[in-house]
Design a protein around this motif. Structure first.
Motif, PDB file in Angstrom:
ATOM      1  N   THR A 182       0.823  -1.203   0.000  1.00 45.69           N
ATOM      2  CA  THR A 182       0.000   0.000   0.000  1.00 45.69           C
ATOM      3  C   THR A 182       0.861   1.258   0.000  1.00 45.69           C
ATOM      4  OG1 THR A 182      -0.099  -0.180   2.403  1.00 45.69           O
ATOM      5  CG2 THR A 182      -1.933  -1.117   1.164  1.00 45.69           C
ATOM      6  N   THR A 183       2.034   1.142   0.565  1.00 46.09           N
ATOM      7  CA  THR A 183       2.961   2.260   0.604  1.00 46.09           C
ATOM      8  C   THR A 183       4.341   1.746   0.207  1.00 46.09           C
ATOM      9  OG1 THR A 183       1.735   3.181   2.466  1.00 46.09           O
ATOM     10  CG2 THR A 183       3.889   4.136   2.020  1.00 46.09           C
ATOM     11  N   PHE A 243       8.534   3.032  -0.085  1.00 42.30           N
ATOM     12  CA  PHE A 243       9.486   4.028   0.375  1.00 42.30           C
ATOM     13  C   PHE A 243      10.775   3.914  -0.448  1.00 42.30           C
ATOM     14  CE2 PHE A 243       7.118   5.079   4.177  1.00 42.30           C
ATOM     15  CZ  PHE A 243       6.405   3.924   4.433  1.00 42.30           C
ATOM     16  N   GLY A 290       5.516  -1.485   2.024  1.00 46.32           N
ATOM     17  CA  GLY A 290       4.793  -1.676   3.269  1.00 46.32           C
ATOM     18  C   GLY A 290       3.504  -2.440   3.022  1.00 46.32           C
ATOM     19  N   GLY A 291       3.323  -3.508   3.792  1.00 47.19           N
ATOM     20  CA  GLY A 291       2.116  -4.304   3.656  1.00 47.19           C
ATOM     21  C   GLY A 291       2.210  -5.521   4.555  1.00 47.19           C
ATOM     22  N   GLN A 292       1.114  -6.148   4.802  1.00 49.47           N
ATOM     23  CA  GLN A 292       1.102  -7.348   5.652  1.00 49.47           C
ATOM     24  C   GLN A 292       1.725  -7.078   7.019  1.00 49.47           C
ATOM     25  OE1 GLN A 292       2.974 -10.423   3.211  1.00 49.47           O
ATOM     26  NE2 GLN A 292       0.982 -11.030   2.426  1.00 49.47           N
ATOM     27  N   GLY A 293       1.516  -5.888   7.517  1.00 49.22           N
ATOM     28  CA  GLY A 293       1.960  -5.578   8.870  1.00 49.22           C
ATOM     29  C   GLY A 293       3.407  -5.215   9.030  1.00 49.22           C
ATOM     30  N   ASN A 294       4.149  -5.057   7.933  1.00 50.55           N
ATOM     31  CA  ASN A 294       5.563  -4.719   8.071  1.00 50.55           C
ATOM     32  C   ASN A 294       6.040  -4.044   6.794  1.00 50.55           C
ATOM     33  OD1 ASN A 294       8.227  -4.690   9.104  1.00 50.55           O
ATOM     34  ND2 ASN A 294       7.820  -6.568  10.209  1.00 50.55           N
ATOM     35  N   SER A 295       7.321  -3.708   6.785  1.00 55.68           N
ATOM     36  CA  SER A 295       7.927  -3.112   5.604  1.00 55.68           C
ATOM     37  C   SER A 295       9.062  -4.008   5.154  1.00 55.68           C
ATOM     38  CB  SER A 295       8.441  -1.705   5.927  1.00 55.68           C
ATOM     39  OG  SER A 295       8.774  -1.012   4.753  1.00 55.68           O
ATOM     40  N   PHE A 319      12.279  -4.805   2.485  1.00 59.28           N
ATOM     41  CA  PHE A 319      13.251  -4.066   1.700  1.00 59.28           C
ATOM     42  C   PHE A 319      13.710  -4.835   0.466  1.00 59.28           C
ATOM     43  CE2 PHE A 319      14.205  -0.291   4.166  1.00 59.28           C
ATOM     44  CZ  PHE A 319      13.571  -0.583   5.354  1.00 59.28           C
ATOM     45  N   GLY A 320      13.945  -4.061  -0.586  1.00 57.52           N
ATOM     46  CA  GLY A 320      14.534  -4.625  -1.787  1.00 57.52           C
ATOM     47  C   GLY A 320      16.030  -4.777  -1.625  1.00 57.52           C
ATOM     48  N   PRO A 321      16.683  -5.391  -2.610  1.00 66.94           N
ATOM     49  CA  PRO A 321      18.122  -5.650  -2.536  1.00 66.94           C
ATOM     50  C   PRO A 321      18.979  -4.448  -2.880  1.00 66.94           C
ATOM     51  CG  PRO A 321      17.228  -6.563  -4.543  1.00 66.94           C
ATOM     52  CD  PRO A 321      16.065  -6.032  -3.766  1.00 66.94           C
ATOM     53  N   GLY A 332      20.716  -5.237   0.241  1.00 70.24           N
ATOM     54  CA  GLY A 332      19.719  -4.512   0.997  1.00 70.24           C
ATOM     55  C   GLY A 332      19.659  -5.014   2.431  1.00 70.24           C
ATOM     56  N   TYR A 366       4.210   2.477   7.251  1.00 72.09           N
ATOM     57  CA  TYR A 366       5.377   1.639   7.503  1.00 72.09           C
ATOM     58  C   TYR A 366       6.658   2.451   7.348  1.00 72.09           C
ATOM     59  CZ  TYR A 366       1.764  -1.807   6.624  1.00 72.09           C
ATOM     60  OH  TYR A 366       0.608  -2.529   6.661  1.00 72.09           O
TER      61      TYR A 366
END
Lengths: 113, 114
Positions: free
Chosen positions: A31-32, A34, A97-102, A104-106, B43, B100
């Protein structure tokens, strides 16, 4: 667990050109999203927050015309570095951000010559 | 806004010893504190997290403690191994539904000496 991918992983470009970096949430809807920037041996600095279908919110000091962010769907956000210059060389990391957490990509390493 | 400080910036320990990394945060509204491990060129990877309704959480050799009153939280790694060598970041966030956004600490470079 939730997976976020970034493409490309590394990119080298000439000064003055534009570079697009993709961030995809592979198995969940973000949903979000960053975008962070990380200089060598430094921490992750939040650049902007994007919500699907709306304009991104940029952190203080980040040029929105320089770093264009598009969040076209719940699984894809793009960061375009326009008219790149050597000082834009950095490690760019996205998170979804989704499923209750954020998650990160690589990361994408950008080198501007 | 939130500000997260992290100490030490570098930490060297002998293999088998324990390592402790400490963070402080400024925003009392923060309620979620994850720890990330980042290896060179990659990452950040979530290794453990804690929410504000819990004082301590443990997962095998890794534990995190939280002192809400003092706005401190710490990462503890026991029986360190060479593969634990990496940069560790703490972060703080306020997690109402749909938000988040994380603010990261400055990072700790951990070296485990064999």
């Amino acid at each position: 667990g939730a997976v976020v991918s970034q493409h490309p992983s590394r990119v080298i470009c000439k000064s003055g050109t534009s570079v697009k970096i993709e961030c995809r949430s592979l198995d969940f809807q973000a949903t979000t999203m960053f975008w962070y920037r990380q200089f060598p041996k430094k921490s992750l600095m939040l650049m902007a927050t994007s919500n699907e279908g709306s304009k991104a919110t940029y952190e203080q000091g980040v040029e929105k015309d320089k770093f264009l962010i598009n969040h076209a769907s719940l699984t894809l956000s793009t960061l375009t570095v326009t008219s790149a210059h050597p000082e834009d060389s950095s490690f760019y990391i996205c998170s979804g951000g989704g499923q209750g957490n954020s998650y990160f990509g690589p990361g994408t390493r950008l080198l501007v010559l | 806004g939130e500000n997260v400080e992290q100490h030490p910036s570098t930490l060297s320990v002998q293999e088998g010893d324990s390592a402790v990394i400490k963070c402080t945060y400024s925003d009392s509204a923060s309620n979620y504190f994850p720890w990330y491990k980042q290896e060179l060129g990659k990452g950040p990877q979530l290794i453990i997290d804690i929410r504000s309704n819990v004082g301590e959480k443990k997962d095998q050799r890794i534990a995190v403690t939280l002192n809400k009153t003092a706005k401190h939280f710490s990462l503890h790694i026991t029986e360190t191994q060479p593969e634990d060598s990496a940069v560790y970041f703490c972060a703080a966030s306020n997690l109402p539904s749909g938000t988040y956004k994380y603010i990261f600490g400055t990072g700790t470079r951990l070296k485990v000496l064999a």
